[in-house]
Design an enzyme around this catalytic site. Structure first.
Site, short mmCIF file in Angstrom:
data_model
loop_
_atom_site.label_atom_id
_atom_site.label_comp_id
_atom_site.label_asym_id
_atom_site.label_seq_id
_atom_site.Cartn_x
_atom_site.Cartn_y
_atom_site.Cartn_z
N SER A 166 -18.69 27.89 -9.95
CA SER A 166 -18.36 28.18 -11.35
C SER A 166 -18.52 26.89 -12.14
O SER A 166 -17.89 25.87 -11.81
CB SER A 166 -16.92 28.67 -11.47
OG SER A 166 -16.48 28.50 -12.80
N HIS A 191 -21.77 31.05 -11.29
CA HIS A 191 -20.68 31.84 -11.85
C HIS A 191 -20.30 31.27 -13.22
O HIS A 191 -20.07 30.08 -13.37
CB HIS A 191 -19.49 31.76 -10.89
CG HIS A 191 -18.34 32.62 -11.24
ND1 HIS A 191 -18.27 33.96 -10.88
CD2 HIS A 191 -17.18 32.36 -11.89
CE1 HIS A 191 -17.12 34.47 -11.31
NE2 HIS A 191 -16.45 33.52 -11.93
N ASP A 193 -17.64 31.60 -16.33
CA ASP A 193 -16.33 32.10 -16.74
C ASP A 193 -16.25 32.12 -18.26
O ASP A 193 -16.03 31.09 -18.90
CB ASP A 193 -15.23 31.20 -16.15
CG ASP A 193 -15.10 31.44 -14.66
OD1 ASP A 193 -14.88 32.61 -14.27
OD2 ASP A 193 -15.22 30.48 -13.89
N MET A 195 -14.33 33.08 -21.49
CA MET A 195 -12.93 33.33 -21.86
C MET A 195 -12.79 33.40 -23.37
O MET A 195 -13.35 32.55 -24.09
CB MET A 195 -12.04 32.21 -21.33
CG MET A 195 -12.13 32.03 -19.84
SD MET A 195 -11.04 30.72 -19.31
CE MET A 195 -11.45 30.62 -17.58
N HIS A 224 -18.60 36.38 -15.50
CA HIS A 224 -17.24 36.90 -15.38
C HIS A 224 -16.63 36.94 -16.78
O HIS A 224 -16.29 35.90 -17.35
CB HIS A 224 -16.47 35.95 -14.44
CG HIS A 224 -15.04 36.32 -14.23
ND1 HIS A 224 -14.16 35.52 -13.52
CD2 HIS A 224 -14.32 37.40 -14.60
CE1 HIS A 224 -12.97 36.09 -13.49
NE2 HIS A 224 -13.04 37.23 -14.14
N MET A 226 -13.87 37.38 -19.14
CA MET A 226 -12.42 37.43 -19.33
C MET A 226 -12.19 37.58 -20.83
O MET A 226 -11.69 36.68 -21.51
CB MET A 226 -11.78 36.16 -18.77
CG MET A 226 -11.71 36.18 -17.25
SD MET A 226 -11.46 34.57 -16.54
CE MET A 226 -13.13 33.99 -16.51
N MET A 295 -9.43 38.23 -7.82
CA MET A 295 -8.92 36.96 -8.33
C MET A 295 -7.81 36.45 -7.41
O MET A 295 -6.87 37.19 -7.11
CB MET A 295 -8.33 37.12 -9.74
CG MET A 295 -9.31 37.50 -10.83
SD MET A 295 -10.61 36.28 -11.09
CE MET A 295 -9.71 34.77 -11.34
N ASP A 333 -12.29 34.59 -6.16
CA ASP A 333 -12.41 33.64 -7.27
C ASP A 333 -11.03 33.09 -7.62
O ASP A 333 -10.13 33.86 -7.97
CB ASP A 333 -13.02 34.38 -8.47
CG ASP A 333 -13.23 33.51 -9.69
OD1 ASP A 333 -13.07 32.28 -9.58
OD2 ASP A 333 -13.57 34.06 -10.76
#
Ligand code: DX5
Ligand code: ZN
Length: 388
Positions: A166, A191, A193, A195, A224, A226, A295, A333
């Protein structure tokens, strides 16, 4: 031995100067060699043919007998397939040379790929054309030229655990280089992330970063999300280069609809489950999923401690996935590092995400990826994963 070669040719400036880029991957998709070289005056198509020729020559030296050649030039791939005629005499000569070389292999398949999947070869070709760098081969294997490629290839975790670094903990000033280093280090996925500061109490980065990095690598992008209401952004992320898109059930009113949308758009669908979210949420739609992301920290930040109770969830999910008989990846993760990687794999994980375990480990990216791989390999659970 089977190899996959990404090829690209570039032609820049006036008068035109050319360059070629070749990326050689082994049977498991790992980059084992990169090659770049400048060319004297060359059109785009000529440069493309030269890239094919160099790729075939490189492959011959390795002793490979089966090749897949991938290029983003539709014309050249079709000419090599015999579906398009070659008209220019210069190209006819290069074409004949390429065909003669292909006959030295048991089997050569040529395929067209989208430009964004050919990022590394493209960059090598552009650099060679613009910077006029010397011919450059980066490969332990070809420099040694003694043993077959597979004997030197980057160590693989038996059996096929994927490493998905990530970039959340990477140096954001040099993300392009980081991505290229990850590819050379043998990472399997990258990966991302994403957010939004609402679903999780932190804001990271969004679509423009992913779009900007897409041309830097051909590694699958594992995005991913979020974010609340992910369905509003899914199309953008898929268009921008996401190969896998993960959504959280709590972030949407319609999990099935969001997953179906990802798949309709041609990407792989993943559902991310927080530590306290019951597995039952995904059970009815498990056969639709390509990945389940478990997670092992509450999402929002890198560098948190791994929550061991999650391993029991992973074991149950492993059983459910095995019952489907489908190649659904089980990704973990959060807080994953060399100390707990083998526990994750033993519990049933097939993909390990790690941010601080790679980028804050005090090691180089290559060493950190390899260390995590080796740690994961301490568990030898047999898993058959999805090929993306
Ligand atoms: C957490 C993210 C993770 C995180 C992992 O919200 O989903 O991907 O970046 O970071 P580490 O590996 O440092 O726990
Ligand atoms: Zn993540």
């Amino acid at each position: 031995m089977k190899l996959t070669l990404y090829v690209d040719g570039a032609s820049v400036g006036n008068p035109k100067r050319g360059g070629v880029g070749v990326v050689v991957c082994d049977d498991s998709g790992k980059v084992v060699t990169t090659y770049s070289a400048p060319l004297p005056q060359a059109t785009n198509n000529e440069a493309e043919y030269h890239a094919v020729l160099e790729a075939l020559r490189l492959a011959k030296k390795t002793g490979a007998d089966e090749l897949t050649l991938l290029s983003d030039s539709q014309l050249i791939m079709r000419q090599l397939n015999g579906t398009y005629k070659v008209r220019s005499p210069k190209l006819q000569k290069l074409h004949a040379e390429a065909l003669a070389l292909t006959r030295k292999f048991r089997r050569v398949t040529v395929e067209h790929i989208p430009r964004q999947k050919n990022g590394l070869a493209n960059r090598l070709a552009q650099e060679a054309a613009t910077q006029r760098v010397e011919c450059r081969v980066q490969s332990v294997e070809l420099e040694a030229k003694k043993k077959p490629l597979t004997e030197h290839a980057a160590p693989k975790t038996p059996p096929s655990v994927k490493i998905a670094p990530s970039i959340l903990s990477a140096d954001f000033r040099r993300l392009g280089e980081v991505i290229r280093e990850l590819e050379l280090a043998g990472a399997d996925w990258v990966h991302f992330d994403v957010m939004d500061g609402r679903f999780v109490p932190n804001i990271s980065f969004g679509l423009p970063v992913i779009e900007a990095l897409r041309s830097e690598t051909s590694l699958p992008f594992d995005v991913h999300l979020m974010v609340l209401e992910p369905e509003r952004y899914i199309a953008g992320f898929v268009k921008g280069g996401a190969d896998i898109v993960a959504v959280h059930p709590e972030a949407t009113h319609h999990l099935h609809r969001a997953v179906a949308l990802v798949k309709e758009l041609g990407a792989k669908a993943s559902v991310a489950l927080n530590p306290a979210t019951p597995l039952e949420v995904v059970r009815p739609i498990l056969p639709m999923l390509n990945v389940v992301l478990v997670m092992s920290v509450d999402p929002g930040f890198a560098g948190q401690n791994f929550l061991p109770f999650v391993l029991d969830k992973v074991k149950t999910l492993r059983r459910w996935i095995d019952e489907t008989g489908l190649p659904i990846e089980l990704e973990m993760d959060g807080g994953v590092n060399a100390n707990n990687a083998s526990d994750c794999v033993a519990a049933g994980a097939t993909v390990l995400v790690s941010a601080s375990g790679i980028f804050q480990s005090g090691k180089s990216i290559a060493e950190a990826v390899q260390t995590l791989r080796q740690a994961a390999a301490l568990s030898t659970r047999n898993c058959s994963g999805l090929q993306i």
